[in-house]
Design a protein around this motif. Sequence first.
Motif, PDB file in Angstrom:
ATOM      1  N   TYR A  43      -6.920 -24.978  -9.729  1.00 15.21           N
ATOM      2  CA  TYR A  43      -6.080 -23.822  -9.402  1.00 15.21           C
ATOM      3  C   TYR A  43      -4.914 -23.668 -10.370  1.00 15.21           C
ATOM      4  O   TYR A  43      -4.197 -22.674 -10.307  1.00 15.21           O
ATOM      5  N   ASN A  44      -4.736 -24.646 -11.244  1.00 15.25           N
ATOM      6  CA  ASN A  44      -3.772 -24.459 -12.323  1.00 15.25           C
ATOM      7  C   ASN A  44      -4.377 -23.605 -13.429  1.00 15.25           C
ATOM      8  O   ASN A  44      -3.669 -22.861 -14.113  1.00 15.25           O
ATOM      9  N   HIS A  45      -5.688 -23.682 -13.564  1.00 14.80           N
ATOM     10  CA  HIS A  45      -6.368 -22.924 -14.616  1.00 14.80           C
ATOM     11  C   HIS A  45      -6.874 -21.570 -14.121  1.00 14.80           C
ATOM     12  O   HIS A  45      -6.988 -20.622 -14.902  1.00 14.80           O
ATOM     13  N   PHE A  46      -7.183 -21.498 -12.848  1.00 14.68           N
ATOM     14  CA  PHE A  46      -7.722 -20.251 -12.281  1.00 14.68           C
ATOM     15  C   PHE A  46      -7.002 -19.916 -10.982  1.00 14.68           C
ATOM     16  O   PHE A  46      -6.729 -20.801 -10.183  1.00 14.68           O
ATOM     17  N   ASN A  47      -6.727 -18.646 -10.785  1.00  9.20           N
ATOM     18  CA  ASN A  47      -5.997 -18.221  -9.590  1.00  9.20           C
ATOM     19  C   ASN A  47      -6.848 -18.277  -8.330  1.00  9.20           C
ATOM     20  O   ASN A  47      -6.320 -18.410  -7.232  1.00  9.20           O
ATOM     21  N   SER A  48      -8.131 -18.139  -8.491  1.00  4.73           N
ATOM     22  CA  SER A  48      -9.008 -18.087  -7.325  1.00  4.73           C
ATOM     23  C   SER A  48     -10.443 -18.388  -7.747  1.00  4.73           C
ATOM     24  O   SER A  48     -10.751 -18.478  -8.948  1.00  4.73           O
ATOM     25  N   LYS A  49     -11.305 -18.530  -6.766  1.00  4.03           N
ATOM     26  CA  LYS A  49     -12.720 -18.748  -7.062  1.00  4.03           C
ATOM     27  C   LYS A  49     -13.294 -17.530  -7.786  1.00  4.03           C
ATOM     28  O   LYS A  49     -14.141 -17.669  -8.673  1.00  4.03           O
ATOM     29  N   THR A  50     -12.846 -16.357  -7.404  1.00  7.90           N
ATOM     30  CA  THR A  50     -13.300 -15.127  -8.059  1.00  7.90           C
ATOM     31  C   THR A  50     -12.919 -15.123  -9.541  1.00  7.90           C
ATOM     32  O   THR A  50     -13.716 -14.707 -10.391  1.00  7.90           O
ATOM     33  N   ASP A  51     -11.708 -15.583  -9.836  1.00  7.48           N
ATOM     34  CA  ASP A  51     -11.278 -15.702 -11.234  1.00  7.48           C
ATOM     35  C   ASP A  51     -12.208 -16.595 -12.030  1.00  7.48           C
ATOM     36  O   ASP A  51     -12.543 -16.310 -13.184  1.00  7.48           O
ATOM     37  N   LEU A  52     -12.601 -17.677 -11.396  1.00 11.55           N
ATOM     38  CA  LEU A  52     -13.523 -18.614 -12.047  1.00 11.55           C
ATOM     39  C   LEU A  52     -14.874 -17.959 -12.284  1.00 11.55           C
ATOM     40  O   LEU A  52     -15.488 -18.120 -13.348  1.00 11.55           O
TER      41      LEU A  52
END
Lengths: 185, 185
Positions: A43-52
């Motif tokens: 979550y430091n690299h991506f804001n959410s699962k959707t972002d990933l």
Amino acid sequence: MVTNSVRDKIVSVAGRLFYEQGYNNTGINQVIDEAGIAKASLYNHFNSKTDLLIAYLNSFGENWFAGADRLLSTINDPKQKLLALFDYRINNQRKANYGGCAFIKISAEVEPDETEIFELVQGFKQRLQKYIHALVVKANESKILTDEMLTDTAYLLMEGGLSAAAIFKHTKDLEKGKKILKTLL
Amino acid sequence: MVTNSVRDKIVSVAGRLFYEQGYNNTGINQVIDEAGIAKASLYNHFNSKTDLLIAYLNSFGENWFAGADRLLSTINDPKQKLLALFDYRINNQRKANYGGCAFIKISAEVEPDETEIFELVQGFKQRLQKYIHALVVKANESKILTDEMLTDTAYLLMEGGLSAAAIFKHTKDLEKGKKILKTLL
DNA sequence: GTCTATAAGATGATAGAC
DNA sequence: GTCTATCATCTTATAGAC
């Protein structure tokens, strides 16, 4: 990769799991376990699962076209170039254990209001259609069909064949599509 | 329906939600809420969510072929019969808000080891291929392609067009597929 | 930037009353 | 056969120590 190796690792692991098991069948916990990192790092690299998911789709799309370019650059004859696109997808499906198209899979899983995801999928397929069109205008000799119809034909045969590959776990229909297209060139 | 109206109601509600939102995005709680029944009632009729999915797919498949038979029985000309199958799918997609093929959607969502589901999907598509083949042998006049190749062409154009319908939310590609097939008859 | 611990809620499924 | 209440587990995401 030199920079952002943690981020790349996450995208790579998540992408593999999303494709093999399905996006909704893959939890964040499994991603961090297999990537060997902590949850807060993700979550430091991506804001959410959707972002990933978005990062995965973008990365996948770029790699896909780069791979197609690489294969087609080894071929000169326009007809063979177009037919080689079928070979590319056939080989990809064999490597991917007949999971079908990554973009199609995802669009079947996300809810209809996730517009950003649908736009990514549409963008990929539109780019593919243009890619095919550029090959068709040089390859269409017989003129049994117009360039536009032959472009549509190649695209639809490919997509239909890929759909069949995902269902039947073989590439026979992609090979049939290739053969049909060859007959129409 | 006279008998088993509760069961039918569950299958109908669950099927609609599975198709519109996705199978994994639809919880049992939502199914029972919208069906207006209690959770234990659902589990009295079905052993598991997977069981409910199987009932939905079977029901959907039977209705699909029954609808195709109904439409095609109003047409005499073999070529028009084959082309009408495209119309059937075009109209279905419009009614279904361009969600694509219900079977394809499901096969993208379930985990690879759910063999019973995959066999159901394969069975539906094989039945469709045979259905198309029976029409093609009466419709193929031009012989630009052999009956077998024309069967594959019709199937792949249809599946490709349906895949495009789900992505782009329109039936243009299904209509293009119909036009291409018409040219090849 | 990475970690552990935890929050707040949804999930599929079951027990037992009526 | 239908109901309410509950279970154990999993989900995505966050707080705060290091």
